[in-house]
Design an enzyme around this catalytic site. Structure first.
Site, PDB file in Angstrom:
ATOM      1  N   ASN A  10      -5.392   3.902  -5.664  1.00 33.47           N
ATOM      2  CA  ASN A  10      -4.136   4.211  -6.347  1.00 33.47           C
ATOM      3  C   ASN A  10      -4.259   3.745  -7.798  1.00 33.47           C
ATOM      4  OD1 ASN A  10      -1.526   4.341  -7.346  1.00 33.47           O
ATOM      5  ND2 ASN A  10      -0.571   3.592  -5.470  1.00 33.47           N
ATOM      6  N   PRO A  11      -4.259   4.662  -8.764  1.00 29.81           N
ATOM      7  CA  PRO A  11      -4.513   4.283 -10.154  1.00 29.81           C
ATOM      8  C   PRO A  11      -3.413   3.449 -10.795  1.00 29.81           C
ATOM      9  CG  PRO A  11      -3.866   6.583 -10.036  1.00 29.81           C
ATOM     10  CD  PRO A  11      -4.056   6.120  -8.621  1.00 29.81           C
ATOM     11  N   THR A  41      -5.772   8.877  -6.109  1.00 32.74           N
ATOM     12  CA  THR A  41      -4.565   9.462  -5.538  1.00 32.74           C
ATOM     13  C   THR A  41      -3.687  10.064  -6.625  1.00 32.74           C
ATOM     14  OG1 THR A  41      -3.305   7.386  -5.639  1.00 32.74           O
ATOM     15  CG2 THR A  41      -4.577   7.805  -3.634  1.00 32.74           C
ATOM     16  N   GLY A  68      -1.846  -1.115  -3.106  1.00 32.85           N
ATOM     17  CA  GLY A  68      -0.906  -2.004  -2.449  1.00 32.85           C
ATOM     18  C   GLY A  68      -0.807  -1.739  -0.957  1.00 32.85           C
ATOM     19  N   ASP A  69       0.128  -2.426  -0.302  1.00 33.27           N
ATOM     20  CA  ASP A  69       0.306  -2.259   1.140  1.00 33.27           C
ATOM     21  C   ASP A  69       0.661  -0.817   1.502  1.00 33.27           C
ATOM     22  OD1 ASP A  69      -0.252  -4.932   1.700  1.00 33.27           O
ATOM     23  OD2 ASP A  69       1.832  -5.540   1.457  1.00 33.27           O
ATOM     24  N   THR A  71      -0.476   1.960   0.037  1.00 37.90           N
ATOM     25  CA  THR A  71      -1.710   2.752   0.043  1.00 37.90           C
ATOM     26  C   THR A  71      -2.498   2.497   1.315  1.00 37.90           C
ATOM     27  OG1 THR A  71      -1.826   2.648  -2.374  1.00 37.90           O
ATOM     28  CG2 THR A  71      -3.843   3.241  -1.216  1.00 37.90           C
ATOM     29  N   THR A  95       1.654  -5.978  -4.975  1.00 39.83           N
ATOM     30  CA  THR A  95       2.459  -7.148  -5.337  1.00 39.83           C
ATOM     31  C   THR A  95       2.284  -8.285  -4.341  1.00 39.83           C
ATOM     32  OG1 THR A  95       4.096  -5.650  -6.298  1.00 39.83           O
ATOM     33  CG2 THR A  95       4.771  -7.909  -5.932  1.00 39.83           C
ATOM     34  N   ASP A 222      -5.080  -9.050  19.622  1.00 41.03           N
ATOM     35  CA  ASP A 222      -4.817  -9.385  21.026  1.00 41.03           C
ATOM     36  C   ASP A 222      -3.998  -8.332  21.754  1.00 41.03           C
ATOM     37  OD1 ASP A 222      -2.394  -9.777  19.798  1.00 41.03           O
ATOM     38  OD2 ASP A 222      -2.030 -11.782  20.619  1.00 41.03           O
ATOM     39  N   GLU A 284       8.026   0.340   3.762  1.00 41.73           N
ATOM     40  CA  GLU A 284       8.652   1.612   3.408  1.00 41.73           C
ATOM     41  C   GLU A 284       9.425   2.147   4.604  1.00 41.73           C
ATOM     42  OE1 GLU A 284       8.514   2.779   0.400  1.00 41.73           O
ATOM     43  OE2 GLU A 284       6.941   1.480  -0.416  1.00 41.73           O
TER      44      GLU A 284
END
Length: 306
Positions: A10-11, A41, A68-69, A71, A95, A222, A284
């Site tokens: 992600n740029p 992207t 980030g999370d 992506t 972040t 687990d 999200e």
């Protein structure tokens, strides 16, 4: 035959630090024995997800998700439904970088994060599957619903970038006087909860929103979710719970249900039935209740640093 790796980056993640690091990441992948290429992207919806699916179907052995999370979540959704899934590596540039934290990946240096691949240490990780009425989504870190989940998706990007974890505390204090309750039925391995609640969290790691003790007993492979149900309480007690969550002491509070489960069904009942209650997946909105969750044990193999 040479193994192939595809970098999906992600740029705009990490204050737009990714583009200038692409060459170094590809060099690391070549050192690790991969024939490497990159995909930048675009603003198009599901850009990273669609590229991950394409690369997996074309036989790439490794997909590196850099961003980030969000992506990382997109790339996971691009391969989790496939029968033959490539390995994954992640390079955090967001972040909070919750999943990177859980996997022991350096979060403050992009080249160092890439070099984790050179250690050749991998682990098969659990993946969460969320089934809504008309679609299926996957997640790697957290599923949540209820008014308190605004802590994960209600903080503006600019504030998170400037203040980091403090942004969540500020947002929480701001929300307390306006919290709403939902009447729900939660069906999980060890029982059923019916009644009002402020929030439920279904966690797969011990790092949520930058806090490492919210799911103190979380294991990464687990086959079990960590389920937290926050019962209704007055604003003062909720503020106390937020403070206790910083060191994992919240799980002993009488307003908390904390257990492990392989699956969960969440549905609105009573006066809440028919509401559009969003469900947060990895930060999200992934869909709306009702929803059923299943833990896909050791579903995707990741490069790890711990």
């Amino acid at each position: 035959m040479t193994s192939k790796a595809r970098l999906i980056y992600n740029p705009v993640s990490g204050r737009e630090q990714m583009p200038k690091n692409v060459a170094d990441i590809l060099d690391v992948l070549e050192q690790a024995g991969y024939e490497a290429s990159a995909f930048r992207t675009t603003p198009e919806k599901m850009s990273a997800q669609n590229e991950a699916t394409r690369a997996a179907k074309e036989g790439f052995d490794l997909i590196v998700a850099a961003g980030g999370d969000g992506t990382i979540n997109e790339v996971v959704n691009g391969i989790a439904f496939l029968e033959d899934r490539p390995k994954m590596a992640i390079i955090p540039a967001g972040t909070t970088n919750d999943y990177a934290r859980a996997l022991g990946i350096p979060r403050d240096n992009i080249p160092d994060a890439a070099k984790i691949i050179l250690k050749n240490k991998t682990r098969k990780m659990d993946i969460g599957k969320a089934c809504f009425n008309k679609k299926t989504q996957y997640f790697v870190n957290i599923a949540a619903s209820g008014s308190l989940t605004e802590l994960t998706y209600g903080v503006p990007y600019e504030i998170k970038s400037a203040l980091g974890y403090a942004a969540y505390l500020i947002k929480g204090a701001e929300m307390l006087p306006h919290l709403t309750e939902n009447e729900m039925r939660l069906t999980y391995d060890d029982g059923v909860y019916e009644g009002k609640l402020s929030m439920f969290l279904l966690g797969m790691t011990n790092s949520i929103g930058g806090f490492e003790q919210i799911m103190p007993d979380a294991q990464l492979s687990d086959g079990l979710f960590q389920l937290i149900v926050v019962k209704p309480s007055d604003p003062g007690n909720l503020l106390k719970l937020m403070a206790l969550a910083l060191n994992g002491k919240h799980v002993d509070d009488p307003n908390i249900i904390y257990t492990k489960t392989r699956s969960l069904k969440a549905e609105l009942i009573g006066k809440s039935e028919g509401k559009d209650l969003p469900v947060n997946l990895d930060g999200e909105i992934g869909g709306y209740c009702p929803v059923s969750f299943d833990n896909l044990k050791q579903h995707i193999e990741f490069y790890v640093g711990c």
